[in-house]
Design an enzyme around this catalytic site. Structure first.
Site, PDB file in Angstrom:
ATOM      1  CD  GLU A   7      13.345  39.598  22.290  1.00 44.24           C
ATOM      2  OE1 GLU A   7      12.148  39.559  22.015  1.00 44.24           O
ATOM      3  OE2 GLU A   7      14.206  38.919  21.696  1.00 44.24           O
ATOM      4  CE  LYS A   8      10.005  38.908  25.908  1.00 43.75           C
ATOM      5  NZ  LYS A   8      10.836  37.979  25.112  1.00 43.75           N
ATOM      6  CG  ASP A 103      13.224  36.084  23.134  1.00 45.98           C
ATOM      7  OD1 ASP A 103      13.913  35.964  24.157  1.00 45.98           O
ATOM      8  OD2 ASP A 103      12.032  36.430  23.158  1.00 45.98           O
ATOM      9  CG  ASP A 105      12.436  34.622  17.741  1.00 43.93           C
ATOM     10  OD1 ASP A 105      13.143  35.649  17.781  1.00 43.93           O
ATOM     11  OD2 ASP A 105      11.341  34.534  18.329  1.00 43.93           O
ATOM     12  CE1 TYR A 328      11.626  33.040  23.079  1.00 42.26           C
ATOM     13  CE2 TYR A 328      11.651  31.482  21.255  1.00 42.26           C
ATOM     14  CZ  TYR A 328      11.494  32.766  21.728  1.00 42.26           C
ATOM     15  OH  TYR A 328      11.212  33.773  20.841  1.00 42.26           O
ATOM     16  NE  ARG A 330       7.040  35.836  22.145  1.00 41.79           N
ATOM     17  CZ  ARG A 330       6.049  36.598  21.687  1.00 41.79           C
ATOM     18  NH1 ARG A 330       5.708  36.517  20.402  1.00 41.79           N
ATOM     19  NH2 ARG A 330       5.406  37.426  22.468  1.00 41.79           N
TER      20      ARG A 330
END
Length: 662
Positions: A7-8, A103, A105, A328, A330
């Site tokens: 994702e990043k 991520d 989620d 993580y 979030r």
């Protein structure tokens, strides 16, 4: 070639670090020693198309166009990330195997899925794609995650749930924001009156609280304390508990509003014997609070350090990505995988090695003690926020980074400390026919409370008493108090209200749904939603408090009540949860929403925005759309038909649509 899509960039580097070397760093990806590649997104590479992308006539904001509902949904590349999208397009074509490393989620699942779909990956590549779930960027944790890859197809329901949420927010936010902003223009207000599924109920919550405070009328109420003495001359106080006969003189909370009634009680009890009719003493144990999820951490950090929700999230993200000291951030979960328990001693050693102040508690920390935090049944895609096993230079952290790392560390260490133990004593007395209550709380073992300094142990005592003991009421004390208005919201209390939004709902069925969901917004989005309301000019800070502005109040006053309460978002979240669990479908969620939207738009046509807002119009300036990671997601990349809607007259702020989604 296996292609890992993170994702990043920070996550991509963490993955590459544990894969075959030597590495060759290229533009937009890392080539591994075995020929595999690790690439990345930059948050969302794609965003939902604007209304004008469906039909150029929708570029000006005109009421006749509404509602705008796409027949076929479009995605478009974000202007600043086109080059990275091109890199991924080439790598996907060259790959034989895809590994989704978004991520862990709902939004992270959709973010990478939509790129894979948009770039035309073959059906075979999509069917065989694997899912890599990483919550800790340290090498040992990443290696463990790589050894436990899952089939990405297992997560399709999660992705569909995120897709439905994203599109529903787009439809609801864009149409109602345009409708009410257009009505505002008629009154001379040139700002954006944004409406969203989460932001508007949150604004309504603050507006109603502010009005309640302003309209509050304080009233005096009275409490009676009996001064009671034993034969040995020891004294204590007991509080009067009014009987049912006193109800006509009490308010809804049982407070006595009649002074003469209270004075009469004092006259009656003075010098009278007191009979101890019941004595209850219970020894209690209180276990340590669970480790943090994001919302719980934001609330506690706001109380202790005065940090905003956004500051907490940004700082945690730095501790996760840059320093690799936290897992993580979030996360919406406060539990840990049972397999993680094996790392407990290593995590404790890292914490106490990084912070000598916490090393002082080592004699009281027993890693063989296992709290209820380790529970596989309570953990889904991600677990509680905890420190990692990384040893670091603590002096290199900023003040806020140090504060949050220390706070998260204390809550983790508390899992291995003794329970807080205390005696609770309750004494019931009868004096002149009236009932009086005395209580005491005596700490026996502070346990974990000494580590969490904000949790101070209570301590109050009573003389040694026994049922039937002869006592004397020597006097009575009258305490006059005044009812207090509710308090203005702060960062901490507003976040607490969002997570416990069911307290503000009267409908029992809706309240039940909200108790079973995340509340208003999610752990990952709450900070952004609060900040958006400040950006829009609907909230303002006064010291530590958060207040609604005149513009924010005017918007709430004009909207239908259903748009300003949490009820709708409760029903949405319930249905989205059912989609992720394969108990419902995308269409069964979206169709009723689009049907209802027509009625909401028709209702907005009759709204009159007060002309007093004209003087509060923001100064003209060039605006940029504010897009969060979760603010733009969709599935289809090509529109076969234009969105439904009609033509009409022009309005400013052409780029504000997607930023109003929530």
């Amino acid at each position: 070639m296996i292609l890992y899509i993170a994702e990043k960039p920070s996550l991509a580097r963490a993955i590459a670090d544990v894969l075959p070397k030597p590495h060759k760093k290229n533009d937009g990806y890392i080539e591994l020693g075995n020929g595999d590649c690790v690439s990345w997104c930059l948050g969302h590479l794609l965003e939902q198309a604007d209304p004008a992308d469906y039909n150029p006539d929708f570029k000006p904001w005109r009421f006749e166009h509404l509602p705008i509902i796409p027949d076929e949904w479009k995605l478009k590349p974000r202007s600043k990330t086109r080059s990275q999208l091109a890199v991924l397009r080439k790598l996907i074509r060259q790959s034989k195997q895809l590994v989704h490393a978004g991520d862990p989620d709902r939004e992270g699942q959709l973010l990478v899925d939509e790129v894979i779909n948009y770039l035309g990956a073959s059906a075979t590549k999509k069917r065989t794609a694997q899912r890599l779930l990483i919550s800790d960027l340290n090498p040992k944790a990443v290696s463990a995650a790589l050894s436990g890859l899952k089939q990405n197809s297992e997560f399709i329901p999660l992705s569909v749930s995120a897709l439905a949420r994203s599109r529903a927010d787009w439809i609801y936010g864009i149409n109602l924001t345009r409708a009410y902003s257009i009505q505002g223009r008629k009154a001379g207000y040139n700002g954006v009156l944004s409406v969203g599924r989460v932001q508007t109920p949150l604004l309504g919550l603050v507006v109603r609280r502010d009005k309640e405070i302003e309209n509050f009328v304080s009233k005096p109420f009275y409490e009676v304390q009996a001064l009671v003495e034993t034969e040995a001359g020891e004294s204590f106080k007991a509080r009067w508990k009014p009987s049912e006969n006193c109800q006509p003189y009490q308010d809804d909370e049982g407070r006595v509003l009649n002074r003469k009634l209270a004075e009469n009680v004092i006259v009656r009890i003075k010098g009278q014997p007191a009979e101890l009719v019941k004595l209850t003493q219970k020894r209690k144990r209180e276990n340590a609070p669970l480790p943090f999820n994001l919302s719980a951490l934001q609330i506690e950090a706001a109380k202790r350090f005065g940090m905003s929700a956004k500051a907490v999230l940004d700082t945690c993200q730095s501790l996760y990505e840059r320093h690799k000291l936290l897992t993580y951030p979030r996360s919406d979960c406060r539990y840990l995988p049972e397999g993680h328990y094996a790392q407990a001693a290593e995590v404790v050693n890292a914490i106490t090695g990084n912070q000598q102040t916490l090393a002082a508690f080592l004699p009281q920390i027993d890693t063989s003690r296992r709290s209820s935090a380790w529970n596989d049944k309570k953990v889904s895609a991600h677990h509680a926020i905890i420190p990692t096993t990384r040893q670091a230079n603590f002096a290199s952290l900023s003040q806020q980074e140090s504060q949050l790392y220390d706070l998260v560390s204390r809550y983790y260490l508390a899992q291995f400390m003794a329970p807080y133990e205390y005696d609770d004593t309750r004494v019931e007395l009868t004096i002149a026919g009236g009932q009086f209550i005395a209580t005491a709380h005596q700490t026996l073992n502070s346990g974990w409370k000494q580590l969490l300094s904000a949790s101070e142990a209570k301590h109050s005592t009573l003389p040694v008493l026994a049922e039937g003991q002869a006592l004397l009421c020597t006097d009575g004390l009258l305490e006059e108090k005044n009812t207090q208005p509710p308090k203005y919201f702060t960062d901490a209390t507003l976040l607490a209200a969002m997570t416990g939004i069911s307290r503000y709902v009267t409908d029992p069925e809706v309240r039940k749904v909200l108790k079973e969901t995340d509340g208003l917004g999610t752990d990952a989005t709450r900070a952004g939603i609060i900040e958006l309301l400040f950006t829009r000019g609907f909230f303002v800070r006064e010291g530590k408090t958060i207040r609604s502005t005149t513009v924010g109040r005017a918007l709430i006053d004009c909207l239908p009540e259903g748009a300003t309460t949490p009820d709708m978002t409760a029903l949405w979240e319930s249905e989205l949860s059912r989609i992720s669990q394969q108990e419902s479908s995308y269409s069964s969620f979206m169709q009723p929403l689009t049907d209802r939207l027509h009625a909401l738009i028709a209702q907005s046509a009759d709204v009159v925005i007060p002309e007093t807002l004209k003087a509060l119009s923001p100064a003209p300036k060039k605006r940029r759309a504010s897009r969060s990671r979760s603010g733009s997601s969709a599935k289809s990349s090509v529109a076969k038909k234009p969105a439904s809607g009609k033509k009409g007259a022009s309005v400013r702020n052409k780029k504000m649509d997607n930023s109003s989604a929530r």
